[in-house]
Structure formats: structure tokens, C-alpha cells
Design a protein around this motif. Structure first.
Motif, PDB file in Angstrom:
ATOM      1  N   MET A   1      27.881   4.654 -22.629  1.00 21.18           N
ATOM      2  CA  MET A   1      26.589   5.005 -21.729  1.00 21.18           C
ATOM      3  C   MET A   1      26.975   6.242 -20.785  1.00 21.18           C
ATOM      4  N   GLU A   2      27.929   6.118 -20.169  1.00 20.31           N
ATOM      5  CA  GLU A   2      28.319   7.401 -19.236  1.00 20.31           C
ATOM      6  C   GLU A   2      28.445   8.750 -20.315  1.00 20.31           C
ATOM      7  N   TYR A   3      28.773   8.614 -21.437  1.00 17.09           N
ATOM      8  CA  TYR A   3      29.279   9.629 -22.250  1.00 17.09           C
ATOM      9  C   TYR A   3      27.804  10.243 -22.596  1.00 17.09           C
ATOM     10  N   VAL A   4      26.860   9.300 -22.906  1.00 20.66           N
ATOM     11  CA  VAL A   4      25.419   9.915 -23.323  1.00 20.66           C
ATOM     12  C   VAL A   4      25.008  10.514 -22.271  1.00 20.66           C
ATOM     13  N   VAL A   5      24.964   9.845 -20.819  1.00 16.77           N
ATOM     14  CA  VAL A   5      24.389  10.562 -19.618  1.00 16.77           C
ATOM     15  C   VAL A   5      24.930  11.988 -19.462  1.00 16.77           C
ATOM     16  N   SER A   6      26.336  12.085 -19.643  1.00 17.09           N
ATOM     17  CA  SER A   6      27.041  13.140 -19.287  1.00 17.09           C
ATOM     18  C   SER A   6      26.522  14.106 -20.104  1.00 17.09           C
ATOM     19  N   ILE A   7      26.496  13.729 -21.513  1.00 19.32           N
ATOM     20  CA  ILE A   7      25.863  15.027 -22.590  1.00 19.32           C
ATOM     21  C   ILE A   7      24.381  15.452 -22.192  1.00 19.32           C
ATOM     22  N   VAL A   8      23.610  14.519 -21.947  1.00 23.50           N
ATOM     23  CA  VAL A   8      22.086  14.862 -21.587  1.00 23.50           C
ATOM     24  C   VAL A   8      22.136  15.822 -20.153  1.00 23.50           C
ATOM     25  N   LYS A   9      23.039  15.343 -19.382  1.00 27.58           N
ATOM     26  CA  LYS A   9      23.102  16.235 -17.940  1.00 27.58           C
ATOM     27  C   LYS A   9      23.690  17.589 -18.308  1.00 27.58           C
ATOM     28  N   ASN A  10      24.658  17.462 -19.195  1.00 27.70           N
ATOM     29  CA  ASN A  10      25.285  19.159 -19.688  1.00 27.70           C
ATOM     30  C   ASN A  10      24.274  19.814 -20.215  1.00 27.70           C
ATOM     31  N   ILE A  11      23.500  19.158 -21.223  1.00 28.27           N
ATOM     32  CA  ILE A  11      22.508  20.053 -22.005  1.00 28.27           C
ATOM     33  C   ILE A  11      21.465  20.361 -21.166  1.00 28.27           C
ATOM     34  N   ALA A  12      21.024  19.590 -20.099  1.00 31.39           N
ATOM     35  CA  ALA A  12      19.861  19.740 -19.172  1.00 31.39           C
ATOM     36  C   ALA A  12      20.334  21.096 -18.254  1.00 31.39           C
ATOM     37  N   LEU A  13      21.573  20.944 -17.683  1.00 29.39           N
ATOM     38  CA  LEU A  13      21.884  22.121 -16.844  1.00 29.39           C
ATOM     39  C   LEU A  13      22.125  23.298 -17.557  1.00 29.39           C
ATOM     40  N   ALA A  14      22.582  23.350 -18.831  1.00 31.66           N
ATOM     41  CA  ALA A  14      22.858  24.562 -19.930  1.00 31.66           C
ATOM     42  C   ALA A  14      21.371  25.120 -19.830  1.00 31.66           C
ATOM     43  N   LEU A  15      20.301  24.393 -20.182  1.00 34.33           N
ATOM     44  CA  LEU A  15      19.133  24.936 -20.442  1.00 34.33           C
ATOM     45  C   LEU A  15      18.525  25.495 -19.141  1.00 34.33           C
ATOM     46  N   LEU A  16      18.581  24.688 -18.261  1.00 41.16           N
ATOM     47  CA  LEU A  16      18.192  25.150 -16.814  1.00 41.16           C
ATOM     48  C   LEU A  16      18.873  26.766 -16.383  1.00 41.16           C
ATOM     49  N   GLY A  17      20.291  26.533 -16.747  1.00 45.06           N
ATOM     50  CA  GLY A  17      21.131  27.808 -16.278  1.00 45.06           C
ATOM     51  C   GLY A  17      20.767  29.081 -17.192  1.00 45.06           C
ATOM     52  N   PHE A  18      20.242  28.745 -18.583  1.00 43.29           N
ATOM     53  CA  PHE A  18      19.677  29.852 -19.371  1.00 43.29           C
ATOM     54  C   PHE A  18      18.456  30.118 -18.872  1.00 43.29           C
ATOM     55  N   LEU A  19      17.708  29.339 -18.441  1.00 42.48           N
ATOM     56  CA  LEU A  19      16.358  29.819 -18.188  1.00 42.48           C
ATOM     57  C   LEU A  19      16.436  30.790 -16.526  1.00 42.48           C
ATOM     58  N   ASP A  20      17.227  30.170 -15.861  1.00 41.16           N
ATOM     59  CA  ASP A  20      17.533  30.897 -14.722  1.00 41.16           C
ATOM     60  C   ASP A  20      18.056  32.194 -15.085  1.00 41.16           C
ATOM     61  N   ILE A  21      18.765  32.728 -15.863  1.00 48.28           N
ATOM     62  CA  ILE A  21      19.388  33.894 -16.422  1.00 48.28           C
ATOM     63  C   ILE A  21      18.216  34.711 -16.800  1.00 48.28           C
ATOM     64  N   ALA A  22      17.407  34.051 -17.864  1.00 47.14           N
ATOM     65  CA  ALA A  22      16.323  34.787 -18.256  1.00 47.14           C
ATOM     66  C   ALA A  22      15.180  35.087 -17.185  1.00 47.14           C
ATOM     67  N   LEU A  23      15.124  34.418 -16.339  1.00 52.95           N
ATOM     68  CA  LEU A  23      14.118  34.544 -15.135  1.00 52.95           C
ATOM     69  C   LEU A  23      14.525  35.913 -14.506  1.00 52.95           C
ATOM     70  N   LEU A  24      15.931  35.865 -14.278  1.00 50.97           N
ATOM     71  CA  LEU A  24      16.627  36.870 -13.409  1.00 50.97           C
ATOM     72  C   LEU A  24      16.430  38.318 -14.184  1.00 50.97           C
TER      73      LEU A  24
END
Length: 92
Positions: A1-24
């Protein structure tokens, strides 16, 4: 279960990071060439405008920052992305 949470967290952070760069990138492009209509500008607009538009509509509806020289809707969108990144990082 921790593995799935870790994957979801990393994907969400990557998408938000991409969005942050796109906004900049969108902000920088608007300073360099405000009337840009190339492919890059269109892609950035398509990515960032759905995030900025709700804030812009809310500010217009509330009649806040009318005539203000800075796009406050953009700043609210950036702060929201940063807050979401922090919340996901802390909670997950």
C-alpha cells in the motif's frame, strides 16, 4: 500500500511541478512578447488558462483588484499550486 501511495504522490508532485513551470514560462512569455500567438504560446495558454480562469472569474465577480496593474488571478493560481505541492508533500 505504501508503494501505491508513493507512486501517486510522485505523480501528483510531478504534475504540479510541470504546472508550476508552465505558469512561470507563461508569465515570462507575457513579459517578453505579450501578443505572442505561436505554437508555444498556444500550448502554454491551453495548459495554464484553465487554472487561472476560475481565479480571474472569482476576482471579477467579487470586484477585487479592479484596475490593479498585476494579474492577481495568476498569483493566486501560482500560490495555490505551491500550497498543493506542500500539502501533498507533508500529508503523503
Amino acid at each position: 500500500m505504501e508503494y501505491v501511495v508513493s507512486i501517486v504522490k510522485n505523480i501528483a508532485l510531478a504534475l504540479l511541478g510541470f504546472l508550476d513551470i508552465a505558469l512561470l514560462a507563461s508569465a515570462v512569455l507575457s513579459w517578453i512578447d505579450p501578443m505572442a500567438d505561436g505554437t508555444l504560446a498556444s500550448v502554454l495558454y491551453a495548459i495554464t488558462e484553465p487554472i487561472i480562469l476560475p481565479f480571474r472569474k472569482l476576482l471579477e465577480k467579487m470586484n477585487w483588484f479592479v484596475g490593479f496593474p498585476i494579474d492577481m488571478a495568476f498569483l493566486f493560481a501560482v500560490f495555490t499550486v505551491l500550497i498543493l505541492q506542500t500539502v501533498i508533500e507533508v500529508l503523503l
